[in-house]
Design an enzyme around this catalytic site. Structure first.
Site, PDB file in Angstrom:
ATOM      1  N   PRO A  25      61.177  33.267  33.538  1.00  0.00           N
ATOM      2  CA  PRO A  25      61.395  34.768  32.810  1.00  0.00           C
ATOM      3  C   PRO A  25      60.063  34.446  31.686  1.00  0.00           C
ATOM      4  CG  PRO A  25      63.215  33.056  31.856  1.00  0.00           C
ATOM      5  CD  PRO A  25      62.178  32.596  33.292  1.00  0.00           C
ATOM      6  N   ASP A  35      57.006  30.299  29.881  1.00  0.00           N
ATOM      7  CA  ASP A  35      58.222  30.370  30.695  1.00  0.00           C
ATOM      8  C   ASP A  35      59.454  30.044  29.593  1.00  0.00           C
ATOM      9  OD1 ASP A  35      60.570  29.818  32.263  1.00  0.00           O
ATOM     10  OD2 ASP A  35      59.575  28.693  33.545  1.00  0.00           O
ATOM     11  N   HIS A  36      60.171  31.430  29.264  1.00  0.00           N
ATOM     12  CA  HIS A  36      61.058  31.237  28.381  1.00  0.00           C
ATOM     13  C   HIS A  36      62.176  30.400  28.616  1.00  0.00           C
ATOM     14  CE1 HIS A  36      62.475  32.508  24.509  1.00  0.00           C
ATOM     15  NE2 HIS A  36      62.216  33.687  24.501  1.00  0.00           N
ATOM     16  N   ARG A  37      62.614  29.826  29.761  1.00  0.00           N
ATOM     17  CA  ARG A  37      63.710  28.672  30.002  1.00  0.00           C
ATOM     18  C   ARG A  37      63.240  27.488  29.296  1.00  0.00           C
ATOM     19  NH1 ARG A  37      63.582  28.547  36.240  1.00  0.00           N
ATOM     20  NH2 ARG A  37      61.208  28.272  35.689  1.00  0.00           N
TER      21      ARG A  37
END
Length: 547
Positions: free
Chosen positions: A342, A518-520
């Protein structure tokens, strides 16, 4: 001699397969170790695959345009080995020497068989060239195959007798009046031999025969169609074999009067004519009566509909471009990254008056050392400072193991736009190198990327990527992460833009930044703090002395 098989190596970070774009050699060509034998496209580059052997090309196991998994055999070689008799049964059984017009004689580095080993008829002997080896670049060899020219017979005008493309064309024009009728009609690349010719231990080749049953041909013959030739061996170019596969035709059944090296030789026109005759004979004949007025059944394969669609496309002015090669593999990699990680993009702008001044001050010193100093080394050092403070941007998420790996190395990939597609060479250990050393390495990697001379290892091991779209034009973007990395920084153009200082709007050089994460793995707050660290070092270049 012995047969050595060569597998497609890993040609890029995380690459599982590649498209074999073009062969740079043909069966019968003599190659040296590290000589490029094929061009392969991956998700980031068009790379040349070098040979691991000195020897003669025995067989090609893949067609041009075919997707080949890493580790699959793509080519085999006949290689001399000490103590094997310098020729022997392997080479003779594989293919007669007189069927290899492109094979130069053994050079001085390889033992030559004596008269007793060669046999009474000298079948193992290869044609001589003045130097024992033909020196020609891949482009000249490719042109020779297209024109049906024996490259070993061409007199080279280049340095050291090197054969050029002009030499090949001149040779082809000079032989045009005396060439055989078949060569004059359709000069085509020398065909790859079938497994029967090469003795490849039962391995299925990309140029092997189709279904031996030939059910379509048998049905057509029963209906009064053409009689299949039923040969054991047929020579044809890869392009012709592709036509045969597309039309469902066994090449051994196609009638032909042409020969190459004593074997039947089939062209694409032969295949089409035979396929059309088979399809016509296999068509059902409408019964008389009321059905006479009904529309005639379409020939097998739906050819009329395909032709109509093609004509409609042409008439409308649309152009169809194949989605393959670098564009397709880049698309797959971008899709994987975008739909796996994401993305969030953080934008900011650095005011870089001091950076511009620092570069101007250092340029004369860099030029004296033969180095072209750009802004990129300063940005790279500023990024390393940010990565040291915020290590989650220098990481990899391993979903299967449910762990985040914080990388200890600072290897920065630099995206380079080339005619072959986007390449990302990697500068290793940026934290251990000075500005001038980084500038020299970046310039070298970028130049070799544009010339397609990068080694696969030079595009591996990156931990963070930089893309400089400002060099082309633009301020901000939303760059896609070079997965499985967790961040990428996009650079806009350094230009004078309005800024507010002491309550007044004044012009100042600024550098727009676009950071995708990468928002994870990385939170938005961490991304902003990283960008602040990078900007702090760009706006105060003396801080880079600590990096």
């Amino acid at each position: 001699m012995t047969i050595k098989e060569f597998k497609l190596p890993d040609v890029g970070e995380g690459v599982a397969e590649g498209e074999l774009v073009s062969w740079l050699v043909a069966p019968g060509d003599r190659v040296e170790e590290d000589q490029p034998v094929a061009e392969v496209e991956t998700d980031k580059a068009l790379v040349e695959v070098p040979s691991s052997y000195d020897g003669v090309v025995e067989e090609l196991f893949a067609e041009e345009g075919q997707m080949v998994p890493v580790g699959d055999v793509i080519i085999s070689f006949r290689v001399d080995e000490e103590g094997d008799g310098g020729g022997g049964a392997t080479a003779t059984d594989a293919e007669p020497a007189d069927a290899q017009p492109d094979s130069p004689a053994s050079d001085g580095s390889e033992p030559e068989p004596d008269a007793g080993e060669a046999g009474d008829d000298g079948a193992d002997a290869e044609p001589d060239t003045p130097s024992g080896r033909t020196f020609a670049p891949p482009s000249a060899r490719r042109l020779a195959r297209e024109l049906g020219v024996d490259v070993a017979a061409v007199d080279g005008s280049g340095p050291g007798g090197r054969v050029t493309e002009a030499d090949v064309r001149a040779h082809a024009e000079g032989d045009a009046g005396s060439a055989d009728a078949d060569a004059a009609d359709a000069p085509e690349p020398r065909p790859a031999p079938t497994p029967t010719d090469t003795g490849s231990d039962g391995r299925k080749s990309a140029v092997s025969k189709r279904d031996a049953g030939g059910s379509a041909a048998s049905s057509a013959t029963a209906a009064g169609g053409p009689e299949p030739a039923g040969r054991e061996t047929t020579l044809a170019t890869p392009a012709t074999r592709k036509v045969a596969r597309d039309r469902g035709v066994d090449l051994d059944d196609v009638p032909t009067d042409e020969t190459r090296d004593g074997e039947a030789f089939v062209t694409a026109d032969h295949v089409r004519a035979y396929a059309d005759a088979v399809e016509s004979a296999a068509e059902p004949t409408p019964e008389p009566g009321p059905t006479d007025d009904a529309p005639e059944p379409a020939p097998a394969g739906g050819a009329p509909e395909t032709a109509t669609a093609s004509e409609a496309t042409t008439a409308s002015g649309d152009e169809t471009v194949p989605y393959r090669g670098v564009r397709r593999t880049i698309g797959k990699q971008m899709e994987r990254s975008k739909f796996t990680a994401p993305h969030v993009t953080h934008h900011d702008t650095a005011e870089v008056d001091s950076l511009v001044d620092a570069r101007e001050d250092l340029k004369p010193t860099a030029e004296a050392e033969g180095v072209k100093l750009t802004y990129m080394p300063f940005v790279m050092k500023a990024i390393v400072a940010g990565l040291k403070r915020h290590p989650y941007l220098n990481s990899e998420l391993r979903e299967d193991d449910e762990e985040i790996v914080l990388k200890g190395d600072y290897n920065l990939g630099i995206a380079v736009a080339t005619d072959a597609g986007l390449m990302v060479p990697v500068v290793e250990s940026v934290d251990e190198k000075g500005l001038f050393e980084l500038a020299e390495e970046v310039n070298d990697l970028a130049a070799r990327a544009r010339e397609r001379k990068l080694k696969p290892a030079e595009m591996k091991g990156g931990t963070f990527t930089i893309t400089n779209f400002g060099a082309i034009g633009g301020e901000y973007a939303t760059p896609i992460i070079n997965y499985p990395e967790t961040a990428i920084l996009g650079l806009g153009a350094i230009e004078e833009r309005p800024v507010v200082r002491d309550g007044e709007v004044v012009p100042a050089p600024t550098l727009p930044l676009s950071l995708s994460i990468d928002h994870r793995v990385v939170d938005g707050a961490i991304a902003a703090e990283f960008a602040n660290t990078v900007m702090e070092h760009l706006e105060n270049p003396l801080l880079l002395l600590n990096e």
